[in-house]
Every structure is written in C-alpha cells, then in structure tokens.
Scaffold this active site. Structure first.
Site, PDB file in Angstrom:
ATOM      1  N   HIS A   1     -10.058  -9.733 -54.429  1.00  0.00           N
ATOM      2  CA  HIS A   1      -9.676  -9.158 -53.142  1.00  0.00           C
ATOM      3  C   HIS A   1     -10.910  -8.854 -52.299  1.00  0.00           C
ATOM      4  O   HIS A   1     -10.838  -8.840 -51.065  1.00  0.00           O
ATOM      5  CB  HIS A   1      -8.890  -7.858 -53.341  1.00  0.00           C
ATOM      6  CG  HIS A   1      -7.513  -8.054 -53.879  1.00  0.00           C
ATOM      7  ND1 HIS A   1      -7.246  -8.119 -55.230  1.00  0.00           N
ATOM      8  CD2 HIS A   1      -6.319  -8.203 -53.252  1.00  0.00           C
ATOM      9  CE1 HIS A   1      -5.945  -8.296 -55.416  1.00  0.00           C
ATOM     10  NE2 HIS A   1      -5.364  -8.352 -54.234  1.00  0.00           N
TER      11      HIS A   1
ATOM     12  N   ASP B   1      -3.511 -18.300 -53.279  1.00  0.00           N
ATOM     13  CA  ASP B   1      -3.441 -16.860 -53.073  1.00  0.00           C
ATOM     14  C   ASP B   1      -3.799 -16.595 -51.609  1.00  0.00           C
ATOM     15  O   ASP B   1      -4.256 -17.497 -50.891  1.00  0.00           O
ATOM     16  CB  ASP B   1      -4.415 -16.150 -54.022  1.00  0.00           C
ATOM     17  CG  ASP B   1      -3.950 -14.743 -54.385  1.00  0.00           C
ATOM     18  OD1 ASP B   1      -3.104 -14.193 -53.661  1.00  0.00           O
ATOM     19  OD2 ASP B   1      -4.437 -14.194 -55.391  1.00  0.00           O
TER      20      ASP B   1
END
Length: 527
Positions: free
Chosen positions: A372, A443
């Site tokens: 992230h 993703d």
C-alpha cells in the site's frame, strides 16, 4: 572572536600558521562582507546609522539610540543588530521551507494520499500562494531582503504550478469523456471506484469503463439506493448495446468486509478452520460462501475480490504490513488446507452466481514491505515459491476464478516490474507455463508500490502484458490518467490489439458465468 571568524579544523591546502587555508580565509571574508551588507541595508531601511559593533570602554552599556530595544539589552562586545538579523533570516527560512513543501504537493497534485482533502487541495495551494506573495511584497514580519525576493519567486511558481497541474488534469479528463474508438476499446478493461453514481454514469453508458468497484462510501444512502443505482447503470449498458458492467466488491469476511454492516458481516474464513463444528469443513465453507454470495447478488455484485489464498505468515517475522494485515486475513499456513477451503468457498459463491478472485499472486507471505505504501519484492526462485503457489495453481485448474495480481516483484523472473504489469509473469509463467486461461485483475493502481512509477505507464504496461482488468478503486480520478496513458501507448503500438481482443474473449466468458440481477432494486434489501 567574531562568530563569522569561527571555524573548524581546516584541511585545505595552503594553510596559514593559524591553521586556516586559503579557501577558508576567502570564504570567511565573503561571508563577513555579505553579513555586514545585509545589516547595513536593514539599518538604512529603518533610517538609522550606527556602528556594526558595540563601542567598548566606558560607554559599552549605552547602546546607540533606537538601535536596541529594552528587551534585547546587549552584552559588551555583542553585535547589537544580530537579533533582528537572526529573526529576519529565521522568518525567511520558515517561509521558504513551507513554500517548498507546498511546491512538492502542487507537483503531485491529486495524489491518492491527499484524496481525503481533494476538494480543498487546489484552493488551499492558491490561497497560500496569494498570502505568501502579499506578505512578501509588503515586507512585513521582518523579512531578510534576499529571502523576500526568493519568496516572491517561489509563491509565483507555486501558483503557476498548481494551475498548470489542474488544467493538465482537466484536459486529460475532457479528452477521455469525449471518447474515441481506442478509448472505448481500452475502457472495457478498467474497473473504477466512485463516490457518487454521477461520476461513472456517463462513462458506463459510453463504454469507457468495463466495471465499477463498490465499497462502504457508496452506501451512504443505503443498500436499496445503491442497488437501484447499479441497476440503472446496467440498463444504460443494455440500451447502448454494451455488455453488462462487472460490479466488483471486497467482501472477504472478517475485518475486510467493505459492504458491512449493510450486508451481513461474516467471520473470516480462518475461523471456520478453527471451528469445532462436527460438520465437514468443506460443507461448512461452501454454505458460508453461498450465504455471502446471496447478499452480494441481491445488491448487484458480480465479482467478489476474495478469497485470500496467501499463506499465513508467522506473527513475529518483522512484517511491516499494518495496512495489509495478512496474518488476520489468511486462511492458514498449510497450502493444502488453504486450497481445500478456498475451493469450497469459490463453489459456494458460484452457487449464488458470484465469481471469486484469488489474491494476491505471487503471494504476500514472504513480503515484509506493505505494498500500500512502498515497493516490495520476492528474491526467492519460482521453485522455492511453489508451496506458496499451490493454492493458486490448484484453483486455477479446477475452478473458474479470476486471479488478482499483487504489486510484488518476482526478482528471479522480472526485477524491473511488479507482477501486476510484468509480461514475463503474465505471459510466460501464468499463461504459458501454468496454462491459466481465466481473468487476471490488478490490485489497485493507487497503491504506493506502483503509483510512483506513473499510473498511466503502469496501466499501459499491464494491458500490454495481457492483464484483463485494471483496478482503479481508492482514488477514482486517477482513472483518467491511467486510461489516457494507455491510449497513448496504444497509439504508439506498444499495446498489441490482438492481446486486447483475446482479453475481451476472457471477459465475455467471465460475464457468462453470472446472470445479472433484475433492473429494479430488490425489495428485501435493507436501507
């Protein structure tokens, strides 16, 4: 000794007997000249003339009139103008540092990390530029003269950079909304998040996106309202002769239940493994998947981004994944058990008409960085990673599921690109060696592991590699940059149209495995 004459031990050639080299003597002279010139200009601006140093002797305690305030009583031998000079330099330094930080923000205007303040981002930067310019020009707060001139230039650059970035984004957005054949060809491969349905309604109706991603922020008006909005999007698609939208959600169970509490919050799959229920594990997991799938289907979801088939890492292995939280999301650390549970869960979702997604290939178990926020890589060879890949390979052959590609680099195969946009991983490993013919989805491209490489560049590379769906979920506005970059790559023939055609066929098969819900929102949905 005057503070400008102080020096550390000099090591330059040509040192004098005092230990100071030629460069130090010249540098000290230049520094003293600049320092005294600055003080003289400040005194001249105040209409005062005074010696730069305090007089010594009997009058040492009597500073020149008006030069030193009562608050700053000088000591013998102290420069009476040092305090105003330090203050001016400090004010200028703080102001310039602040503007430098704002320039960095303006350069990265509309960055995903600033998504929460997106409506205020540009107004704040322009207001800061205006305030800095006015205060610098008026000369308030005791500016250092050189610092004031620098500040005027910096705030001007801040305003121009902010407006330039804003206009650049607006132009990109306008080109995308206008639409073209290439943009529609590419749009079929994008799954985009949104805040309000109006943001994606025109994109869906014009074929500029292939799917939408829904999460908690879309449920502010309740489950029934969102179901009605999704049904309206599907009607627009049918009216335009377009295939149904893929509606994706992230409803794993446990802490990653992004549609709860509007939809029932089920425990994580790992809890079923530890459960003492006498019923067979596979049967319980399948019922769990069907129960979850029924709720998703009523809402209009067609693709669930679950299950997590990464093997569970050790709890004390030095991981820095406080956002990924893999230890609490993974099913187990035994690849055979993970494969069995995931296969039953996929079957349960399929019973409700929902397609599952295996994530996050190539696996996050051995990754110690949080994708992230920053880049991550796996140094192990494919042979060493076979146990981690066992659940992926098992379900890729026995079930019809999608696979989510994580932003992790397989250094042994491709050290330059993450798996989410690596031709080597997609074409050679998954398609050729594994024989996988299902849908591959990235993703979220807003994640720090790839966003810094340029979301436009990464999106183009993913599609060129043969990835079927590009996910832009957290910050929906990044979609315009992503598809704009992909369109430029397609125009330069960096994306093979045959690859896109084969991808469209896989997406057609994916949609065929789901029967879209009714046009109207279900009456049983809870608001």
């Amino acid at each position: 000794m005057h503070h400008a004459d102080r020096h550390l031990s000099c090591r330059c050639p040509g040192r004098s007997p005092t230990g100071r080299g030629f460069c130090c003597r010249v540098g000290g002279s230049v520094w003293r000249a600049l320092w005294r010139s600055t003080l003289r200009r400040q005194l001249a601006a105040d209409g005062k003339r005074a010696p730069l140093r305090r007089p010594r002797g009997d009058h040492a305690r009597d500073p020149p009139s008006g030069l030193v305030s009562a608050r700053h009583t000088a000591r013998p031998g102290r420069d009476v103008t040092v305090i105003p000079a330090i203050k001016a330099a400090a004010v200028s330094a703080v102001a310039l540092t602040t503007v430098a930080a704002l320039l960095a923000i303006a350069w990265h205007l509309k960055h995903p990390l600033l998504y929460a303040v997106r409506p205020l981002e540009t107004p704040i930067l322009l207001a800061a530029a205006a305030f800095g310019g006015v205060t610098a020009v008026r000369g308030r707060y005791g500016w250092w003269p050189a610092g004031r001139r620098s500040l005027v230039l910096c705030v001007g650059a801040l305003a121009l950079l902010t407006l330039g970035r804003e206009f650049e984004f607006a132009a990109t957005r306008h080109r995308v909304i206008e639409g073209s054949d290439d943009l529609r060809t590419l749009g079929a491969h994008f799954v985009v998040g949104f805040r309000e349905i109006d943001e994606v309604e025109a994109l869906a109706a014009n074929g500029l996106i292939g799917g939408v991603y829904i999460t908690r922020r879309n449920l502010r008006h309740g489950l029934t309202a969102l179901a009605a909005d999704l049904a309206r999007l599907q009607r627009h698609r049918r009216a335009a002769g377009l295939p149904p939208l893929i509606v994706a959600a992230d409803q794993e169970g446990g802490e990653v239940s992004h549609l709860s509490p509007w939809l029932e919050r089920l425990p994580p799959l790992s809890s079923l493994v530890r459960d003492t229920d006498p019923a067979p594990l596979v049967e319980r997991v399948r019922r769990y998947g069907e129960r979850q799938g029924v709720g998703l289907a009523k809402l209009g979801v067609t693709l669930n981004l679950a299950p997590v088939v990464d093997l569970r890492p050790a709890l004390a292995d030095g991981r820095g994944d406080f956002l990924t939280a893999l230890a609490s999301r993974a099913i187990a650390d035994d690849p055979t058990l993970v494969g069995e549970v995931a296969e039953a869960y996929v079957a349960g979702l399929a019973d409700a008409g929902i397609v599952a997604t295996l994530k996050h290939f190539p696996g996050l178990r051995r990754v110690h960085a949080d994708t992230h926020l920053r880049r991550a890589s796996l140094s192990e060879t494919p042979e060493a990673l076979e146990p981690d890949w066992l659940p992926f390979r098992r379900l890729a052959v026995t079930t019809e599921t999608a696979i989510m590609l994580g932003h992790v680099r397989l250094a042994a195969l491709d050290s330059e690109h993450a798996a989410s946009h690596s031709r080597v991983v997609v074409r050679n490993l998954l398609r050729r060696e594994w024989g996988y013919t299902g849908v591959l989805i990235t993703d979220d491209l807003n994640m720090g592991a790839v966003y810094g490489e340029g979301i436009d560049r990464v999106a183009a590379q993913a599609l060129a590699a043969g990835v079927d769906l590009v996910l832009v979920s957290y910050d929906p506005e990044q979609y315009y940059r992503a598809i704009g970059g992909a369109a430029e790559a397609l125009a330069r023939s960096e994306i093979d149209r045959d690859v896109l055609h084969a991808s469209c066929e896989r997406l057609t098969r994916l949609r065929a495995r789901h029967s879209p819900g009714k046009d109207q929102a279900p009456e049983t949905a809870r608001g």
